[in-house]
Write an enzyme that holds these catalytic residues in place. Sequence first.
Site, PDB file in Angstrom:
ATOM      1  N   GLY A 283       0.835  -1.198   0.000  1.00  0.00           N
ATOM      2  CA  GLY A 283       0.000   0.000   0.000  1.00  0.00           C
ATOM      3  C   GLY A 283       0.866   1.243   0.000  1.00  0.00           C
ATOM      4  N   GLY A 284       0.327   2.302   0.595  1.00  0.00           N
ATOM      5  CA  GLY A 284       1.055   3.574   0.625  1.00  0.00           C
ATOM      6  C   GLY A 284       2.356   3.500   1.397  1.00  0.00           C
TER       7      GLY A 284
ATOM      8  N   GLY B 211      24.592  12.779 -29.296  1.00  0.00           N
ATOM      9  CA  GLY B 211      24.120  13.426 -28.071  1.00  0.00           C
ATOM     10  C   GLY B 211      24.721  12.773 -26.844  1.00  0.00           C
ATOM     11  CB  ALA B 212      25.580   9.258 -26.101  1.00  0.00           C
TER      12      ALA B 212
HETATM   13  C1  HXC Z   1      -3.557  -4.459  12.164  1.00  0.00           C
HETATM   14  C2  HXC Z   1      -2.463  -6.308  11.383  1.00  0.00           C
HETATM   15  C3  HXC Z   1      -2.371  -5.748  10.099  1.00  0.00           C
HETATM   16  C4  HXC Z   1      -2.917  -4.446   9.897  1.00  0.00           C
HETATM   17  C5  HXC Z   1      -1.382  -7.645  10.051  1.00  0.00           C
HETATM   18  N1  HXC Z   1      -1.839  -7.480  11.312  1.00  0.00           N
HETATM   19  N2  HXC Z   1      -1.692  -6.599   9.280  1.00  0.00           N
HETATM   20  N3  HXC Z   1      -3.047  -5.659  12.398  1.00  0.00           N
HETATM   21  N4  HXC Z   1      -3.494  -3.848  10.959  1.00  0.00           N
HETATM   22  N5  HXC Z   1      -2.815  -3.816   8.715  1.00  0.00           N
HETATM   23  C6  HXC Z   1      -1.660  -8.397  12.440  1.00  0.00           C
HETATM   24  C7  HXC Z   1      -2.406  -9.683  12.303  1.00  0.00           C
HETATM   25  O1  HXC Z   1      -3.713  -9.537  12.798  1.00  0.00           O
HETATM   26  C8  HXC Z   1      -1.568 -10.612  13.184  1.00  0.00           C
HETATM   27  O2  HXC Z   1      -1.879 -10.369  14.538  1.00  0.00           O
HETATM   28  C9  HXC Z   1      -0.172 -10.107  12.964  1.00  0.00           C
HETATM   29  O3  HXC Z   1      -0.311  -8.770  12.464  1.00  0.00           O
HETATM   30  C10 HXC Z   1       0.602 -10.914  11.939  1.00  0.00           C
HETATM   31  O4  HXC Z   1      -0.187 -11.024  10.760  1.00  0.00           O
HETATM   32  P1  HXC Z   1      -0.455 -12.432  10.029  1.00  0.00           P
HETATM   33  O5  HXC Z   1      -1.529 -12.200   9.042  1.00  0.00           O
HETATM   34  O6  HXC Z   1      -0.660 -13.504  11.051  1.00  0.00           O
HETATM   35  O7  HXC Z   1       0.950 -12.685   9.344  1.00  0.00           O
HETATM   36  P2  HXC Z   1       1.276 -13.231   7.898  1.00  0.00           P
HETATM   37  O8  HXC Z   1       0.473 -14.460   7.620  1.00  0.00           O
HETATM   38  O9  HXC Z   1       2.753 -13.313   7.820  1.00  0.00           O
HETATM   39  O10 HXC Z   1       0.752 -12.111   6.876  1.00  0.00           O
HETATM   40  C11 HXC Z   1       1.318 -10.818   6.911  1.00  0.00           C
HETATM   41  C12 HXC Z   1       0.554  -9.848   5.985  1.00  0.00           C
HETATM   42  C13 HXC Z   1      -0.976  -9.923   6.317  1.00  0.00           C
HETATM   43  C14 HXC Z   1       0.821 -10.251   4.536  1.00  0.00           C
HETATM   44  C15 HXC Z   1       1.128  -8.462   6.219  1.00  0.00           C
HETATM   45  O11 HXC Z   1      -1.145  -9.781   7.726  1.00  0.00           O
HETATM   46  C16 HXC Z   1      -1.749  -8.852   5.630  1.00  0.00           C
HETATM   47  O12 HXC Z   1      -2.069  -8.948   4.434  1.00  0.00           O
HETATM   48  N6  HXC Z   1      -2.116  -7.799   6.368  1.00  0.00           N
HETATM   49  C17 HXC Z   1      -2.904  -6.702   5.854  1.00  0.00           C
HETATM   50  C18 HXC Z   1      -1.994  -5.824   5.027  1.00  0.00           C
HETATM   51  C19 HXC Z   1      -2.698  -4.581   4.571  1.00  0.00           C
HETATM   52  O13 HXC Z   1      -3.630  -4.616   3.765  1.00  0.00           O
HETATM   53  N7  HXC Z   1      -2.297  -3.437   5.159  1.00  0.00           N
HETATM   54  C20 HXC Z   1      -2.834  -2.138   4.819  1.00  0.00           C
HETATM   55  C21 HXC Z   1      -2.005  -1.658   3.625  1.00  0.00           C
HETATM   56  S1  HXC Z   1      -2.514  -0.074   3.092  1.00  0.00           S
HETATM   57  P3  HXC Z   1      -1.735 -11.478  15.654  1.00  0.00           P
HETATM   58  O14 HXC Z   1      -2.248 -10.832  16.897  1.00  0.00           O
HETATM   59  O15 HXC Z   1      -2.565 -12.633  15.190  1.00  0.00           O
HETATM   60  O16 HXC Z   1      -0.278 -11.822  15.733  1.00  0.00           O
HETATM   61  C22 HXC Z   1      -1.541   0.923   3.953  1.00  0.00           C
HETATM   62  C23 HXC Z   1      -1.886   2.339   3.753  1.00  0.00           C
HETATM   63  C24 HXC Z   1      -0.700   3.251   4.000  1.00  0.00           C
HETATM   64  O17 HXC Z   1      -0.692   0.561   4.649  1.00  0.00           O
HETATM   65  C25 HXC Z   1      -1.126   4.617   3.535  1.00  0.00           C
HETATM   66  C26 HXC Z   1      -0.077   5.652   3.707  1.00  0.00           C
HETATM   67  C27 HXC Z   1      -0.615   7.010   3.382  1.00  0.00           C
END
Ligand code: HXC
Length: 512
Positions: free
Chosen positions: A172-173, A407-408
């Site tokens: 994501g971002g 040019g290079a």
């Molecule tokens: C809160 C989160 C989380 C999130 C993971 N966790 N992502 N908690 N917010 N975004 C937590 C899980 O609940 C879990 O908690 C622990 O982190 C580990 O995650 P798992 O899923 O068990 O690990 P894994 O299987 O290795 O997968 C990792 C992952 C997946 C690929 C990152 O968790 C995932 O897809 N997460 C969502 C990613 C996402 O969409 N993020 C938002 C992106 S947009 P526990 O307690 O069970 O250990 C963004 C916007 C930024 O970031 C904008 C900037 C301007």
Amino acid sequence: MSTLEDKFNELDKRNRESCLGGGKERIEKQHKAGKLTARERIDHLLDSGSFVEIDKMVKHRCTDFGMEKNKISGDGVVSGYGKIDGRLVFVYSQDFTVFGGTLSRANADKMVKVMEMAVKMGAPVIGLNDSGGARIQEGVQSLSGYSDIFHLNVKSSGVVPQISAILGPCAGGAVYSPALTDFIFMTRESSYMFVTGPEVIKTVTHEEVTMEELGGAMTHNSKSGVAHLIGENDENTMMMIRELISFLPSNNMEDPPEKPFTDDIDREDEKLQTLVPADPNKPYDMMEIIESVVDDNNFYEIMPYYAKSMITGYARLAGKPVGIVANQPAFLAGVLDINSSVKAARFVRFCDAFNIPLITLVDVPGFLPGTNQEFGGIIKHGAKLLYAFSDATVPKITLITRKAYGGAYGVMASKHIGADVNLAYPTAEIAVMGPEGAVNIIFRHKISDEDKASAVEDYREAFANPYKAAELGYIDEVIYPRETRKKLIQALEMCQNKSVSGPSRKHGNIPL
Ligand code: HXC
């Protein structure tokens, strides 16, 4: 009333809790995935025992989704300062065992604090990224944290070196903070960067792609050009960052760090006399020239897997760091295309911002022809390199080993765009274009095929050499290849107190 001993025990307990992060189980899971923990990474990155942690007891302030009952000291990022080879650096390291290393308002504040301190104290900042992105429970508070970090990345750009390592997911971002920093390292097979992941892509465009293909270390090092280097594992990535830091000044007001050297400054290399073939169509490996001339043959290449017709990287000459930009005739004849122009332009901009002299080695047949290149904007991308070299005020030493056509010739740090010393080998060919192309245009419809061959030879004799340019003062000296090291060091020494200033302006307008 609690005793002194109670008070110290309380501190011990709080420190232990913070150091344990998300707990033993999650640490084991992290290790099983082939990854180090946030603290282990810092241990590998910094000089032993030099890390000073700050904000160890920070907790998040979220009260939604039952989060008020789930607080862990440190809140998913370990931050502070320490030393690399005795020099101060600031670091933050996301802890995937705590809420997936996700970004909360509280841990964003920790990162902002070390970034602000880094600028104030004039030291590099290194971000170790391993995170699920924005902490979903915190909503816009998390987004505000990211945006504050982006803003500081931009404000710090050109003031202190900023280095990112991607050591887990980065989606994501969240990818935009690393993208705003100067160098991105990725660890093979355990790091990913993408704006939208495989699932979203499948829904929107129906393309099927794995995480590794979409945003793995090799994808970003060889295809997209987003990342600069690959480590085989977390330990290796940390060692590579340490070595990169050894070439860089701590901030834009310092010169890059000198190292004591033992390599003879007058060392000659007979092999170079015959390395560039007399036949201009035969390739050779520019890397052999680079490795031959630099101190201890030690060259630290940046972006080795991307746009391989251009080589960029760091080395030392007489103990002083230099940035080397070189065409690679062993790959696509060393041609300039969109990717190689942008790769070199960004490298030149960094060197200029941080007072690192530029050595440019030229063997370029010109810009790559083709509709792909023209439609892709080779004009504006080539202009980036022209702009970067022209704008750079660090010492600029250029050596033409063979072709410098069209040019290079102008773009590759020619005298005309501000190079301080321009050298050439006797094998240099400096002209508007190669002999065959030139004769085809000058004598179109006016010459038989038999006469064409001798016209090509005549042109080659007259123009395919360094002497016309040397007569005009565009080349300062034609040198014997075996003396390359000595000549480059002499030129650098002469330039060491270079000072130039231009008219005042807010900033130029690089063709982005
Ligand atoms: C809160 C989160 C989380 C999130 C993971 N966790 N992502 N908690 N917010 N975004 C937590 C899980 O609940 C879990 O908690 C622990 O982190 C580990 O995650 P798992 O899923 O068990 O690990 P894994 O299987 O290795 O997968 C990792 C992952 C997946 C690929 C990152 O968790 C995932 O897809 N997460 C969502 C990613 C996402 O969409 N993020 C938002 C992106 S947009 P526990 O307690 O069970 O250990 C963004 C916007 C930024 O970031 C904008 C900037 C301007």
